[in-house]
Design a protein around this motif. Sequence first.
Motif, PDB file in Angstrom:
ATOM      1  N   SER A 141       0.827  -1.220   0.000  1.00 57.29           N
ATOM      2  CA  SER A 141       0.000   0.000   0.000  1.00 57.29           C
ATOM      3  C   SER A 141       0.856   1.264   0.000  1.00 57.29           C
ATOM      4  N   ARG A 142       2.014   1.190   0.628  1.00 57.29           N
ATOM      5  CA  ARG A 142       2.844   2.391   0.763  1.00 57.29           C
ATOM      6  C   ARG A 142       3.925   2.520  -0.308  1.00 57.29           C
TER       7      ARG A 142
ATOM      8  N   ALA B 113      -5.270  -4.406  -0.093  1.00 51.88           N
ATOM      9  CA  ALA B 113      -4.029  -3.670   0.159  1.00 51.88           C
ATOM     10  C   ALA B 113      -3.481  -3.044  -1.115  1.00 51.88           C
TER      11      ALA B 113
ATOM     12  N   ALA C 257      -9.899  -3.008   8.919  1.00 54.32           N
ATOM     13  CA  ALA C 257      -9.474  -1.611   8.768  1.00 54.32           C
ATOM     14  C   ALA C 257      -9.760  -1.093   7.363  1.00 54.32           C
TER      15      ALA C 257
ATOM     16  N   ARG D  81     -13.343   1.650   5.126  1.00 54.14           N
ATOM     17  CA  ARG D  81     -12.864   2.846   4.421  1.00 54.14           C
ATOM     18  C   ARG D  81     -13.267   2.838   2.951  1.00 54.14           C
TER      19      ARG D  81
ATOM     20  N   LEU E 285       0.217  11.325  -0.853  1.00 60.92           N
ATOM     21  CA  LEU E 285      -0.780  12.236  -0.285  1.00 60.92           C
ATOM     22  C   LEU E 285      -2.128  11.542  -0.116  1.00 60.92           C
ATOM     23  N   VAL E 286      -2.506  10.694  -1.057  1.00 61.11           N
ATOM     24  CA  VAL E 286      -3.737   9.905  -0.877  1.00 61.11           C
ATOM     25  C   VAL E 286      -3.588   8.994   0.337  1.00 61.11           C
ATOM     26  N   ASN E 287      -2.450   8.331   0.454  1.00 64.68           N
ATOM     27  CA  ASN E 287      -2.238   7.430   1.589  1.00 64.68           C
ATOM     28  C   ASN E 287      -2.426   8.146   2.922  1.00 64.68           C
ATOM     29  N   ALA E 288      -1.882   9.347   3.004  1.00 65.54           N
ATOM     30  CA  ALA E 288      -1.983  10.100   4.263  1.00 65.54           C
ATOM     31  C   ALA E 288      -3.437  10.371   4.630  1.00 65.54           C
ATOM     32  N   ASN E 289      -4.299  10.358   3.630  1.00 65.93           N
ATOM     33  CA  ASN E 289      -5.717  10.634   3.864  1.00 65.93           C
ATOM     34  C   ASN E 289      -6.601   9.398   3.828  1.00 65.93           C
ATOM     35  N   SER E 290      -6.029   8.223   3.719  1.00 68.35           N
ATOM     36  CA  SER E 290      -6.910   7.064   3.538  1.00 68.35           C
ATOM     37  C   SER E 290      -6.429   5.771   4.180  1.00 68.35           C
ATOM     38  N   LEU E 291      -5.153   5.624   4.470  1.00 67.74           N
ATOM     39  CA  LEU E 291      -4.674   4.347   5.006  1.00 67.74           C
ATOM     40  C   LEU E 291      -4.877   4.264   6.513  1.00 67.74           C
TER      41      LEU E 291
ATOM     42  N   GLU F 279      -3.172  -0.475  13.626  1.00 65.89           N
ATOM     43  CA  GLU F 279      -4.497  -1.073  13.425  1.00 65.89           C
ATOM     44  C   GLU F 279      -4.393  -2.391  12.664  1.00 65.89           C
TER      45      GLU F 279
ATOM     46  N   MET G 168      -6.349  14.944  -3.412  1.00 65.16           N
ATOM     47  CA  MET G 168      -5.802  13.749  -2.743  1.00 65.16           C
ATOM     48  C   MET G 168      -6.420  13.595  -1.344  1.00 65.16           C
TER      49      MET G 168
ATOM     50  N   PRO H 184     -10.524  10.436  -1.762  1.00 67.60           N
ATOM     51  CA  PRO H 184     -10.704   9.163  -1.023  1.00 67.60           C
ATOM     52  C   PRO H 184     -11.821   9.223   0.004  1.00 67.60           C
ATOM     53  N   ARG H 185     -12.103  10.389   0.548  1.00 67.29           N
ATOM     54  CA  ARG H 185     -13.217  10.510   1.495  1.00 67.29           C
ATOM     55  C   ARG H 185     -14.565  10.349   0.799  1.00 67.29           C
TER      56      ARG H 185
ATOM     57  N   ARG I  86     -10.276   4.847  -1.279  1.00 73.09           N
ATOM     58  CA  ARG I  86      -8.899   4.987  -1.747  1.00 73.09           C
ATOM     59  C   ARG I  86      -8.684   4.427  -3.156  1.00 73.09           C
TER      60      ARG I  86
ATOM     61  N   ASN J 161     -12.316   1.286  13.436  1.00 70.42           N
ATOM     62  CA  ASN J 161     -11.948   1.934  12.180  1.00 70.42           C
ATOM     63  C   ASN J 161     -13.100   2.680  11.520  1.00 70.42           C
TER      64      ASN J 161
END
Lengths: 317, 317, 317
Positions: free
Chosen positions: A135-136, A159, A189, A193, A255-261, A266, B188, B192-193, B197, C259
């Motif tokens: 994912s990262r 993932a 987790a 989302r 930047l997407v990861n910071a807002n979604s992972l 967890e 970004m 995702p919100r 994602r 989550n």
Amino acid sequence: MKMHLLTAAVLVAGLATSGAGLAADPAAQADSTEARRVDKKTDQFRLQRITPGYWRVTIDNPPFNIYGPRAMPQLNAVITQIEQDPDVRVVVFDSAVPGFFLTHYDFVPPLEESTEMPAGTTGLPPLPDMLVRLSRAPVVSIVSIRGRATGVGSELALASDMRFASREKAVLSQWEIGAGLVPGGGPMARLPRLMGRGRALEVLLSGNDIDGELAERYGYVNRALPDAQLDAFVDKLARRISTFDKRAIADIKGLVNANSLPSNEEIGKEWDAFIGSVGRPSTQQRIGRLMEFGLQTNREVEVHLPDYTVKSGTPEK
Amino acid sequence: MKMHLLTAAVLVAGLATSGAGLAADPAAQADSTEARRVDKKTDQFRLQRITPGYWRVTIDNPPFNIYGPRAMPQLNAVITQIEQDPDVRVVVFDSAVPGFFLTHYDFVPPLEESTEMPAGTTGLPPLPDMLVRLSRAPVVSIVSIRGRATGVGSELALASDMRFASREKAVLSQWEIGAGLVPGGGPMARLPRLMGRGRALEVLLSGNDIDGELAERYGYVNRALPDAQLDAFVDKLARRISTFDKRAIADIKGLVNANSLPSNEEIGKEWDAFIGSVGRPSTQQRIGRLMEFGLQTNREVEVHLPDYTVKSGTPEK
Amino acid sequence: MKMHLLTAAVLVAGLATSGAGLAADPAAQADSTEARRVDKKTDQFRLQRITPGYWRVTIDNPPFNIYGPRAMPQLNAVITQIEQDPDVRVVVFDSAVPGFFLTHYDFVPPLEESTEMPAGTTGLPPLPDMLVRLSRAPVVSIVSIRGRATGVGSELALASDMRFASREKAVLSQWEIGAGLVPGGGPMARLPRLMGRGRALEVLLSGNDIDGELAERYGYVNRALPDAQLDAFVDKLARRISTFDKRAIADIKGLVNANSLPSNEEIGKEWDAFIGSVGRPSTQQRIGRLMEFGLQTNREVEVHLPDYTVKSGTPEK
């Protein structure tokens, strides 16, 4: 088919006397299980560099693409290359095994084979470690799902960055509740989302099969495409992405990861809950009955797993 | 059409020698670029008070509704009025330009025109500042999308409270990856919100056009309506909301915001990443080639932007 | 129909002089409102143990399944049993009242009846307390929606784990904005997590009815099923889940909750905002006019509530 059923019967006889891996006391069975493990194939994850920027990883562990502890170093080698290669921009995961994308954890090897593996670079145990790293990674991962993506297969899909499914031939599920197990690779987790809490709870607490059409409707996959169009669609998308700037891909994904992972912590909790659930007597009983029915040996049981999980919780007559 | 191509060719000749705005060294070109900028129109955002409670903002910067630095104070004036007016409850954004809702950032003006603007009231640079303020204003913002909402247009849509699209005529995209750019206006954090994602990464890392139907399926817009019904639907909804209590609107929106908006800090990081991506040589090369193809001058290029972005990354023969 | 309108008119006469519950000064009216309250029925939430693991709670407060303060201890008793029973794995909520699943808060009882109730075990006021506890209980809650689930009905649905709706007969809404009210039972926290900020704001700020089909498209419900199939589908799912391991259900749900659930604090803020909104003069005026139109007495008004809320904000001629 007939042969598989016979084989299953023979194996189950052994099971009943010696115990078998995750399904029973693992101490006494290191030898007897060797013949029954499903991950003997050494190239279960086959990496192909279509171009320097576009790779393909083909899962090939017939007959059911079951995932066991021996697959860990192979998948790890693939993910490490994805992380470190300076040119790769996009990786597509698909399957060489008809009917199966990637399915459940192997119940034959002793539990220690899974629990004694050293932690990965994130500090998490190997499977959650690799999924978190995928994912990262600064590379786009796409799964192309044809056949069953259940358990570990669903978790690898979740993932990954994008999921495309055959409308006719894909099946996704987290079937584990049906065996008394808590899934261990992150779906508690990741699913809410993607699809919200209600649909995530339905997937996780029903343990039912989700076909391609419903998977798209729920947001389990990006899209379900007609089977005849899936490969061309994914290939075109991957080739397109492979022409883009690697740094821009990495920055956008980061930047997407910071807002979604979810946090690694967890994800780690889920593996602990999985391991905790394996040893409970009621779970052992369910897995034992599933192995008797033909789990890992009988295609019929693998394909209609949700029917057999309910049977596994019904007292024998 | 022919003429546009010729014009483009002429302009590109200038470009190649003097450099052009975001596309090259901006210091040497303050004069030569004046003729080519697209934001000369002084009323690019036209505010109409249909009733005291129901306003309409019409975007009108033909031929392509490109967004440049000179539009900043105009949009700022609109958003400041939305924030401060005691009566307005709902604002609808639409476009007066056939085929284009609001598109990408203007590549002609020197970069300094964008980077030297003073920060807005949130402390963020002007564009992210205004988008953040629109999301937090105690007024309902609705975009009615007909034509292309790409780049800044998609970002304005995502910062608004509700999005409705023409099923036949709306196109949304974050095309920036195709030019080596990181989008700067919040997608970004916001995509995702809205859609999870996986679909967000597909939109952002494919840079593909998303039509009305797919935009609805992905949750990019609330709904895609038949083009013939879009205006009446949005007008009826806006009139309905305009009869409601302003304080109750503000309280409800504020509580939703607390549970759904990214932090201003997350939004700010995207603008920094955008500015950082503009100057990279590979990005300059891609933008230069896109300008050669006819970006900002040739309707064909604007309408089929995803085809040209791939070409911009392919070495010239 | 005629009679209901007449009754409403008579009652409103009383209302105008003595005030009535949430609709006016509550101090002077303890007696006069007794005859008009809708929650006189003592078994509004009827619990049936279909098997030890599978319970059904049937909402039965005709004619409109309005929810008032006297229902609080009844719902509390149900939820306490769900929390404490060692065998129950799944609870289905449905309605015995044709056309209505569960609707809005009762406007007749004095406000003190609601505000003076002691806090629940979470420290929150009773309604948000019970909804939060339902979400966190180690038991699967499923709502089967046929008829109107508006206000409290929508909030109960959102606090449950899964939502299934009749495609033809379900209607969901948060209509409160139309009366100048802020909803009090958690939808500003829960809706954006299910359907994204844009669709959540549309539901909450339009106050419109959402039918089964749109509810599914927006993710308001897991699925909308043909009315003739709804009961069998939900029953089959509940029976399936009731065979699973209670500890595994609890662990999986707990990890999903970590989550996906809003904090209790966020939920608490909504109740405070609801109580704050009740007393405002403009809200009092709207509720008074709705009572004049026939709210709580005239089926026509209950069924077409979004039409009457708009009328309640239009000055009388």
